[in-house]
Design a protein around this motif. Structure first.
Motif, PDB file in Angstrom:
ATOM      1  N   TYR A 296       0.840  -1.190   0.000  1.00  0.00           N
ATOM      2  CA  TYR A 296       0.000   0.000   0.000  1.00  0.00           C
ATOM      3  C   TYR A 296       0.880   1.246   0.000  1.00  0.00           C
ATOM      4  O   TYR A 296       1.815   1.368   0.806  1.00  0.00           O
ATOM      5  CB  TYR A 296      -0.901  -0.006   1.233  1.00  0.00           C
ATOM      6  CG  TYR A 296      -1.757   1.235   1.372  1.00  0.00           C
ATOM      7  CD1 TYR A 296      -2.630   1.628   0.361  1.00  0.00           C
ATOM      8  CD2 TYR A 296      -1.699   2.019   2.525  1.00  0.00           C
ATOM      9  CE1 TYR A 296      -3.407   2.773   0.484  1.00  0.00           C
ATOM     10  CE2 TYR A 296      -2.488   3.152   2.675  1.00  0.00           C
ATOM     11  CZ  TYR A 296      -3.340   3.523   1.631  1.00  0.00           C
ATOM     12  OH  TYR A 296      -4.112   4.645   1.756  1.00  0.00           O
ATOM     13  N   LEU A 297       0.608   2.140  -0.920  1.00  0.00           N
ATOM     14  CA  LEU A 297       1.411   3.358  -1.089  1.00  0.00           C
ATOM     15  C   LEU A 297       2.879   3.037  -1.322  1.00  0.00           C
ATOM     16  O   LEU A 297       3.759   3.838  -1.011  1.00  0.00           O
ATOM     17  CB  LEU A 297       1.251   4.300   0.116  1.00  0.00           C
ATOM     18  CG  LEU A 297      -0.167   4.780   0.416  1.00  0.00           C
ATOM     19  CD1 LEU A 297      -0.173   5.663   1.654  1.00  0.00           C
ATOM     20  CD2 LEU A 297      -0.752   5.544  -0.776  1.00  0.00           C
TER      21      LEU A 297
ATOM     22  N   ILE B  84       9.943   5.193 -10.218  1.00  0.00           N
ATOM     23  CA  ILE B  84       9.360   6.534 -10.226  1.00  0.00           C
ATOM     24  C   ILE B  84      10.059   7.388 -11.267  1.00  0.00           C
ATOM     25  O   ILE B  84      11.232   7.126 -11.610  1.00  0.00           O
ATOM     26  CB  ILE B  84       9.458   7.168  -8.822  1.00  0.00           C
ATOM     27  CG1 ILE B  84       8.540   8.376  -8.690  1.00  0.00           C
ATOM     28  CG2 ILE B  84      10.896   7.506  -8.458  1.00  0.00           C
ATOM     29  CD1 ILE B  84       8.247   8.750  -7.264  1.00  0.00           C
ATOM     30  N   ASN B  85       9.382   8.381 -11.788  1.00  0.00           N
ATOM     31  CA  ASN B  85       9.915   9.156 -12.895  1.00  0.00           C
ATOM     32  C   ASN B  85      10.598  10.452 -12.466  1.00  0.00           C
ATOM     33  O   ASN B  85      10.920  11.277 -13.318  1.00  0.00           O
ATOM     34  CB  ASN B  85       8.817   9.452 -13.923  1.00  0.00           C
ATOM     35  CG  ASN B  85       7.563  10.043 -13.303  1.00  0.00           C
ATOM     36  OD1 ASN B  85       7.566  10.477 -12.163  1.00  0.00           O
ATOM     37  ND2 ASN B  85       6.483  10.052 -14.071  1.00  0.00           N
ATOM     38  N   SER B  86      10.802  10.655 -11.152  1.00  0.00           N
ATOM     39  CA  SER B  86      11.485  11.884 -10.737  1.00  0.00           C
ATOM     40  C   SER B  86      11.819  11.841  -9.249  1.00  0.00           C
ATOM     41  O   SER B  86      11.081  11.256  -8.461  1.00  0.00           O
ATOM     42  CB  SER B  86      10.593  13.106 -11.034  1.00  0.00           C
ATOM     43  OG  SER B  86      11.208  14.296 -10.616  1.00  0.00           O
ATOM     44  N   SER B  87      12.919  12.442  -8.882  1.00  0.00           N
ATOM     45  CA  SER B  87      13.298  12.833  -7.507  1.00  0.00           C
ATOM     46  C   SER B  87      12.963  11.816  -6.419  1.00  0.00           C
ATOM     47  O   SER B  87      12.180  12.077  -5.518  1.00  0.00           O
ATOM     48  CB  SER B  87      12.654  14.184  -7.151  1.00  0.00           C
ATOM     49  OG  SER B  87      11.255  14.151  -7.333  1.00  0.00           O
TER      50      SER B  87
ATOM     51  N   ARG C  81      -7.343   1.507  -2.497  1.00  0.00           N
ATOM     52  CA  ARG C  81      -6.662   1.088  -3.726  1.00  0.00           C
ATOM     53  C   ARG C  81      -6.471   2.305  -4.645  1.00  0.00           C
ATOM     54  O   ARG C  81      -7.151   2.457  -5.652  1.00  0.00           O
ATOM     55  CB  ARG C  81      -7.478   0.011  -4.469  1.00  0.00           C
ATOM     56  CG  ARG C  81      -7.646  -1.309  -3.724  1.00  0.00           C
ATOM     57  CD  ARG C  81      -6.321  -2.050  -3.618  1.00  0.00           C
ATOM     58  NE  ARG C  81      -6.466  -3.435  -3.193  1.00  0.00           N
ATOM     59  CZ  ARG C  81      -6.604  -3.845  -1.937  1.00  0.00           C
ATOM     60  NH1 ARG C  81      -6.671  -2.938  -0.960  1.00  0.00           N
ATOM     61  NH2 ARG C  81      -6.689  -5.117  -1.636  1.00  0.00           N
ATOM     62  N   PRO C  82      -5.563   3.191  -4.286  1.00  0.00           N
ATOM     63  CA  PRO C  82      -5.404   4.421  -5.079  1.00  0.00           C
ATOM     64  C   PRO C  82      -4.683   4.177  -6.392  1.00  0.00           C
ATOM     65  O   PRO C  82      -3.882   3.242  -6.522  1.00  0.00           O
ATOM     66  CB  PRO C  82      -4.559   5.309  -4.162  1.00  0.00           C
ATOM     67  CG  PRO C  82      -3.730   4.336  -3.387  1.00  0.00           C
ATOM     68  CD  PRO C  82      -4.614   3.138  -3.158  1.00  0.00           C
ATOM     69  N   ARG C  83      -4.956   5.020  -7.374  1.00  0.00           N
ATOM     70  CA  ARG C  83      -4.180   5.042  -8.609  1.00  0.00           C
ATOM     71  C   ARG C  83      -3.081   6.087  -8.458  1.00  0.00           C
ATOM     72  O   ARG C  83      -3.362   7.241  -8.133  1.00  0.00           O
ATOM     73  CB  ARG C  83      -5.072   5.388  -9.800  1.00  0.00           C
ATOM     74  CG  ARG C  83      -5.951   4.254 -10.262  1.00  0.00           C
ATOM     75  CD  ARG C  83      -6.540   4.561 -11.627  1.00  0.00           C
ATOM     76  NE  ARG C  83      -5.506   4.710 -12.649  1.00  0.00           N
ATOM     77  CZ  ARG C  83      -5.756   4.924 -13.948  1.00  0.00           C
ATOM     78  NH1 ARG C  83      -7.009   5.059 -14.349  1.00  0.00           N
ATOM     79  NH2 ARG C  83      -4.777   5.040 -14.811  1.00  0.00           N
ATOM     80  N   LEU C  84      -1.860   5.672  -8.669  1.00  0.00           N
ATOM     81  CA  LEU C  84      -0.718   6.553  -8.465  1.00  0.00           C
ATOM     82  C   LEU C  84       0.025   6.817  -9.768  1.00  0.00           C
ATOM     83  O   LEU C  84       1.180   7.243  -9.742  1.00  0.00           O
ATOM     84  CB  LEU C  84       0.234   5.943  -7.432  1.00  0.00           C
ATOM     85  CG  LEU C  84      -0.383   5.637  -6.061  1.00  0.00           C
ATOM     86  CD1 LEU C  84       0.627   4.905  -5.177  1.00  0.00           C
ATOM     87  CD2 LEU C  84      -0.862   6.918  -5.382  1.00  0.00           C
ATOM     88  N   ASP C  85      -0.642   6.562 -10.894  1.00  0.00           N
ATOM     89  CA  ASP C  85       0.031   6.706 -12.181  1.00  0.00           C
ATOM     90  C   ASP C  85      -0.177   8.065 -12.823  1.00  0.00           C
ATOM     91  O   ASP C  85       0.331   8.332 -13.918  1.00  0.00           O
ATOM     92  CB  ASP C  85      -0.412   5.608 -13.141  1.00  0.00           C
ATOM     93  CG  ASP C  85      -1.925   5.573 -13.365  1.00  0.00           C
ATOM     94  OD1 ASP C  85      -2.596   6.557 -13.004  1.00  0.00           O
ATOM     95  OD2 ASP C  85      -2.418   4.562 -13.899  1.00  0.00           O
TER      96      ASP C  85
ATOM     97  N   ALA D  42       5.574  10.713  -9.953  1.00  0.00           N
ATOM     98  CA  ALA D  42       6.027  11.427  -8.757  1.00  0.00           C
ATOM     99  C   ALA D  42       5.027  12.493  -8.319  1.00  0.00           C
ATOM    100  O   ALA D  42       4.737  12.633  -7.122  1.00  0.00           O
ATOM    101  CB  ALA D  42       7.400  12.054  -9.008  1.00  0.00           C
ATOM    102  N   HIS D  43       4.499  13.246  -9.263  1.00  0.00           N
ATOM    103  CA  HIS D  43       3.553  14.317  -8.906  1.00  0.00           C
ATOM    104  C   HIS D  43       2.279  13.726  -8.306  1.00  0.00           C
ATOM    105  O   HIS D  43       1.788  14.201  -7.264  1.00  0.00           O
ATOM    106  CB  HIS D  43       3.225  15.142 -10.149  1.00  0.00           C
ATOM    107  CG  HIS D  43       2.317  16.301  -9.885  1.00  0.00           C
ATOM    108  ND1 HIS D  43       2.770  17.492  -9.358  1.00  0.00           N
ATOM    109  CD2 HIS D  43       0.976  16.455 -10.049  1.00  0.00           C
ATOM    110  CE1 HIS D  43       1.754  18.333  -9.214  1.00  0.00           C
ATOM    111  NE2 HIS D  43       0.653  17.730  -9.623  1.00  0.00           N
ATOM    112  N   ALA D  44       1.739  12.680  -8.940  1.00  0.00           N
ATOM    113  CA  ALA D  44       0.516  12.054  -8.424  1.00  0.00           C
ATOM    114  C   ALA D  44       0.770  11.395  -7.070  1.00  0.00           C
ATOM    115  O   ALA D  44      -0.086  11.456  -6.164  1.00  0.00           O
ATOM    116  CB  ALA D  44       0.008  11.015  -9.426  1.00  0.00           C
ATOM    117  N   TYR D  45       1.931  10.797  -6.902  1.00  0.00           N
ATOM    118  CA  TYR D  45       2.266  10.103  -5.660  1.00  0.00           C
ATOM    119  C   TYR D  45       2.364  11.085  -4.500  1.00  0.00           C
ATOM    120  O   TYR D  45       1.740  10.896  -3.445  1.00  0.00           O
ATOM    121  CB  TYR D  45       3.583   9.358  -5.861  1.00  0.00           C
ATOM    122  CG  TYR D  45       4.013   8.468  -4.714  1.00  0.00           C
ATOM    123  CD1 TYR D  45       3.184   7.471  -4.212  1.00  0.00           C
ATOM    124  CD2 TYR D  45       5.279   8.602  -4.155  1.00  0.00           C
ATOM    125  CE1 TYR D  45       3.600   6.642  -3.191  1.00  0.00           C
ATOM    126  CE2 TYR D  45       5.711   7.776  -3.135  1.00  0.00           C
ATOM    127  CZ  TYR D  45       4.867   6.798  -2.654  1.00  0.00           C
ATOM    128  OH  TYR D  45       5.274   5.975  -1.634  1.00  0.00           O
TER     129      TYR D  45
END
Length: 447
Positions: free
Chosen positions: A336-337, A355-358, A395-399, A416-419
């Protein structure tokens, strides 16, 4: 190491790389007692070339830029270049540990061999035979320690290695080198081979969107972050048009046309590869069909005489000391997360994500929530129980609306921004304090 009650009070953190150090600082800030185990003799994880098994090599640099990377509230020094090399990243990571006094709780040279459920707690056994019970375990030992080696039919009389064994361009002198795979490491190593080998080739199964490290003189991720946050349907074509303007049609250099849209795969960030392709220093070849003595045959029917095949084909994720307590899907732990076990309370995996950033900053955001959850177990049990229900059911979408490639690697991918946005939503819902500038000031020591 137990407290006055029947169960232990301390938390165990396994690993003292960037993720483990992030967790340690978050626990320390909330006064949560913990012990940390690190099998190597200093902090830094993969960033130290002295650590056996590290995937690092002499030419390795950060693929996210200085200003968008780094631990929260602990920016990289202004005199660092836009994309620091591995030595500077190691220095920065160790400075971080010193600044917050994190070394004091670390048992260096001590690997963890087993984590076992023990009632409502966890029994942790170190390789030196010592055994302690903890109320929680944070697994933060990283994802790039177990090389993935493909198998191809035939017999090869030359040298075959994984990129994890590669360190220096000098290893390529006088050789005909084939690098297999065009992730960020594969692209870097192909450039090393282009400059040092007798002949250099890179085998590519699919096309990728290649993003230069600078756009109009600004680091690419910084350039993207400076503009307004646009909907994906607008951001993607605008960024794609910018790349076409800067790079032209990359298929004319032999790179396959991407079979996916921009942002749907891990970004390939490299400015040197196009230079070497333009000058003929490295040549693109398709997937390997077979090995035949000193030759490698490709799926298009061509072949090359090769001395060294170097597989830059990634790593299998594992958590060997606690493997059985994680639910695995296509080689990725389901958390989770990206951090909380749904089946086993107080078992965490930190850093097991793509992840796509930082990434460093993201580690701090999730470490903050992890620490506040553990703090609530002692000081606000009703709120901790509410989060337990979220761990079980949310069940979040983090994409971020991006349809990542349908592959094992990309099933663990988060935007990264959505997360960060969702973690902020969770914090607000739970009444937890989010990360704010200056929040670690009192905790920090003079390095």
């Amino acid at each position: 190491m137990a407290g006055n009650g029947s169960e232990p009070e301390r938390v165990c953190v396994v690993g003292a790389g960037p993720a483990g150090l992030s967790a340690a600082r978050a626990l320390q800030r909330l006064g949560i007692a913990y012990d940390q185990y690190e099998r190597h003799n200093d902090v830094g994880g993969i960033w130290s070339l002295d650590n056996p098994g590290t995937p690092m090599y002499e030419s390795a640099h950060f693929i996210s830029s200085r200003k968008t990377s780094g631990f929260f509230d602990f920016p990289m020094p202004e005199d660092f270049p836009d994309y620091p090399g591995h030595r500077l990243i190691l220095q920065y990571t160790r400075d971080f540990a010193d600044a917050y006094g994190l070394r004091e709780a670390i048992r260096f040279g001590t690997a963890v061999s087993a984590v076992e459920r023990s009632g409502d707690a966890w029994a942790v056994t170190a390789e030196d035979g010592s055994r302690h019970r903890y109320r929680a375990v944070v697994c933060a030992t990283g994802v790039t320690w177990t090389p993935r080696m493909p198998r191809h039919p035939g017999t090869f009389t030359g040298e075959i290695r994984h990129s994890s064994s590669y360190r220096s361009p000098e290893e390529f002198r006088g050789k005909r080198v084939l690098v297999v795979g065009l992730g960020n490491s594969g692209a870097d190593i192909a450039c090393d081979a282009a400059a040092s080998a007798e002949a250099a080739f890179v085998s590519v199964r699919r096309g990728y969107h290649l993003i230069p490290k600078h756009i109009f003189g600004v680091p690419s991720d910084e350039f993207a972050a400076k503009g307004p946050r646009l909907p994906l349907r607008l951001e993607r074509p605008l960024f794609a048009a910018t790349l076409r303007l800067l790079q032209g049609d990359l298929t004319r250099y032999g790179l396959p046309k991407p079979d996916h849209k921009l942002f749907e795969s891990h970004p390939l960030l490299n400015s040197q590869l196009i230079h070497h392709l333009q000058h003929g220093d490295v040549a693109v070849r398709p997937d390997i069909a077979s090995l035949d003595g000193d030759r490698v045959r490709f799926t298009d029917g061509t072949g090359e005489r090769i001395d060294l095949v170097l597989y830059a084909t990634g790593y299998d994720w594992d958590i060997p000391y606690a493997e059985k307590y994680f639910t695995w899907n296509d080689g990725r732990p389901e958390l989770y997360l990206t951090a909380f076990s749904r089946e086993h309370r107080n078992l965490f995996g930190l850093g097991y994500l793509e992840i796509n950033s930082s990434a460093y900053t993201v580690f701090d955001h999730i470490s903050n929530i992890l620490a506040q959850y553990l703090h609530d177990q002692e000081h606000a049990p009703a709120r901790a129980a509410r989060f337990d229900r979220m761990i079980a059911k949310d069940r979040p979408r983090l994409d971020g609306g991006i349809r990542f490639l349908d592959s094992a690697r990309h099933r663990s991918y988060v935007d990264a921004h959505a997360y960060r946005g969702y973690l902020g939503t969770i914090g607000g819902h739970m009444g937890w304090t989010g990360l704010t500038p200056g929040m670690f000031d009192r905790q920090r020591r003079s390095a």
